[in-house]
Motif scaffolding. Structure first.
Motif, PDB file in Angstrom:
ATOM      1  N   LEU A  14       0.825  -1.211   0.000  1.00  0.00           N
ATOM      2  CA  LEU A  14       0.000   0.000   0.000  1.00  0.00           C
ATOM      3  C   LEU A  14       0.861   1.264   0.000  1.00  0.00           C
ATOM      4  O   LEU A  14       1.895   1.334   0.657  1.00  0.00           O
ATOM      5  CB  LEU A  14      -0.913   0.008   1.227  1.00  0.00           C
ATOM      6  N   CYS A  37      -6.638   3.216   5.576  1.00  0.00           N
ATOM      7  CA  CYS A  37      -7.651   2.680   4.671  1.00  0.00           C
ATOM      8  C   CYS A  37      -8.474   1.634   5.406  1.00  0.00           C
ATOM      9  O   CYS A  37      -7.979   0.961   6.322  1.00  0.00           O
ATOM     10  CB  CYS A  37      -7.026   2.096   3.406  1.00  0.00           C
ATOM     11  N   VAL A  51      -1.524   3.624   5.526  1.00  0.00           N
ATOM     12  CA  VAL A  51      -1.083   3.771   4.139  1.00  0.00           C
ATOM     13  C   VAL A  51       0.046   4.799   4.118  1.00  0.00           C
ATOM     14  O   VAL A  51      -0.191   5.978   4.402  1.00  0.00           O
ATOM     15  CB  VAL A  51      -2.230   4.234   3.219  1.00  0.00           C
ATOM     16  N   LEU A 157      -1.274  -0.511  -4.740  1.00  0.00           N
ATOM     17  CA  LEU A 157      -1.562  -1.740  -3.998  1.00  0.00           C
ATOM     18  C   LEU A 157      -1.394  -2.943  -4.907  1.00  0.00           C
ATOM     19  O   LEU A 157      -1.380  -2.834  -6.135  1.00  0.00           O
ATOM     20  CB  LEU A 157      -2.965  -1.721  -3.393  1.00  0.00           C
TER      21      LEU A 157
END
Length: 433
Positions: A14, A37, A51, A157
């Motif tokens: 991420l 997130c 993140v 990601l």
């Protein structure tokens, strides 16, 4: 033995980057924000992850940040693929990205700002039983991601599917009642082991091995209180041969001034396996399970498991779990879900693979899900349910050692029961006195 279908869904690598073209307000927030997130898959609890904010556009996010993992069994996949099962025509994996002020918590209103979402549609590839890369790289998110001349926030990601078949076993009765252990495959129950529980007030015949990390302080002559000791579980194959065992290496005793086993002097089990080349009953240590009880807002039993790799003096901490003493819970060895905080894990001899670890019956360590064991609370009838990753099983003895560990986990919930409390109906009184 036939395994059951399980799929590992992982979200990793991420990262978030914000271009100079976004609003000044968002950039100011980003400079002092904690980026988070929420990862949502219908039918599963929401998972939260941090993140990292990436300032260098050329930064490589594939340096393997911690993975967020969902484990899906066959019925989960069927439910996700069924139209309208969750009151929606299509199921998605959704990653919602937020920025929040330092000190804020994901889920607290007015202190975080959602800046965008990314969805991966659940499709036929999820059920093919093959490795699949669903997404890898940067993707634009946010309200202005489609506006001409503007580049909104971008999320990096990697989303992967990997088959993770497992064997599933269940103790057919309470561990203390010496039950049969069966393998579950749909509605079929296949006998695989027998479990023999015994309690010797004089201690176990294998007490010569209890010097492995024994830290009992019960030698004080003035400290005369009841203790739970000498419990032993033998796992036999269908031919009647003992293939694994667990026995109390350190008695479960109440701490001074209390009626419970405490962290300062936990009870402990030694999990052992037979010598593969010796015809006599010669056992080798494989792992050590420690257990104690702490009272507070939630009364819990704490379990800590060390692997004892062959040829090494120090043990490797591979699981540290808290289980409700009332409701029960799940003990697991799973490096995707947790690594005991603050505990350095040395690379075992002859094994490579960086910081990813896993456990095998032979004492080696290398990455991922290994096993879990679901048990009931101290006053309930418990029939442990055990899942074991197929890739760690090469023979029946590999399974047996984990069954011995599961038995020790289940009995630890009972062994940590307060000493002054009378037992209720449903658990053999003989092992509580």
């Amino acid at each position: 033995m036939d395994p059951q279908v399980f799929v590992r869904l992982s979200i990793e690598s991420l990262g978030l980057r914000i271009s100079t073209e976004v609003t000044k307000n968002m950039r100011e927030i980003a400079l002092q924000a904690s980026c988070l997130c929420e990862i949502r898959l219908r039918g599963f609890p929401v998972q939260t992850a941090s993140v990292p904010l990436i300032s260098n556009p050329e930064s490589n996010r594939d340096n393997h940040s911690s993975a967020i993992v969902f484990y899906l069994k066959e019925s989960d996949l069927t439910a996700l693929m069924t139209p309208g099962c969750f009151q929606a025509p299509q199921a998605y994996l959704e990653i919602a990205v937020f920025m929040g002020r330092q000190g804020s918590h994901c889920g607290v209103t007015n202190r975080k700002q959602q800046i965008g979402t990314f969805r991966v549609e659940v499709g036929p590839r999820w059920c093919e039983g093959k490795p699949a890369l669903l997404h890898h790289g940067w993707i634009s998110i946010g309200k202005n991601k489609k506006e001409a001349g503007k580049r909104g926030p971008e999320l990096h990601l990697r989303v992967k599917l990997d088959p993770d078949p497992r064997y599933v076993f269940q103790f057919e009765d309470e561990t203390a009642l010496s039950p049969q252990i069966v393998q579950l495959q749909g509605n079929i129950k296949q006998p695989i082991f027998s479990c023999e529980f015994s309690r010797d007030r004089r201690g176990s015949q294998m007490d010569h091995m209890s010097n492995y990390w024994s830290n009992s302080n019960t030698e004080d002559k003035d400290f005369e209180m009841r203790e739970r000791k000498g419990w032993k579980v033998m796992i036999h194959d269908l031919s009647g041969f003992a293939v694994a065992a667990a026995f109390m290496a350190t008695p479960f005793v109440p701490s001074m001034g209390f009626d419970r086993v405490s962290r300062s002097n936990p009870g402990a089990w030694l999990i052992v396996r037979p010598d593969p080349v010796s015809s006599s009953e010669n056992w080798h240590p494989w792992g050590r399970l420690e257990a104690w009880r702490e009272s507070g807002h939630r009364d819990s039993v704490y379990l800590r498991f060390h692997l004892l790799p062959e040829g090494q003096e120090a043990g490797v901490l591979v699981s540290a779990i808290q289980i409700s003493s009332d409701k029960g819970g799940e003990f697991y060895i799973d490096m995707d879900r947790q690594m005991p905080i603050g505990t350095p894990v040395p690379s075992p001899q002859g094994v490579t693979g960086g910081d990813n670890y896993t456990v095998t019956s032979g004492g080696r360590t290398v990455g991922g899900f290994v096993m879990n064991c679901k048990v009931q609370g101290e006053e309930k009838s418990s029939k442990p349910l055990v899942q074991l990753a197929m890739r760690h099983v090469t023979c029946i003895e590999d399974v047996a050692i984990f069954m011995a560990l599961a038995a020790a986990v289940d009995l630890s919930i009972k062994a940590c029961r307060p000493f002054r409390r009378k037992s209720k109906k449903g658990f053999p009184h003989s092992i509580l006195t």
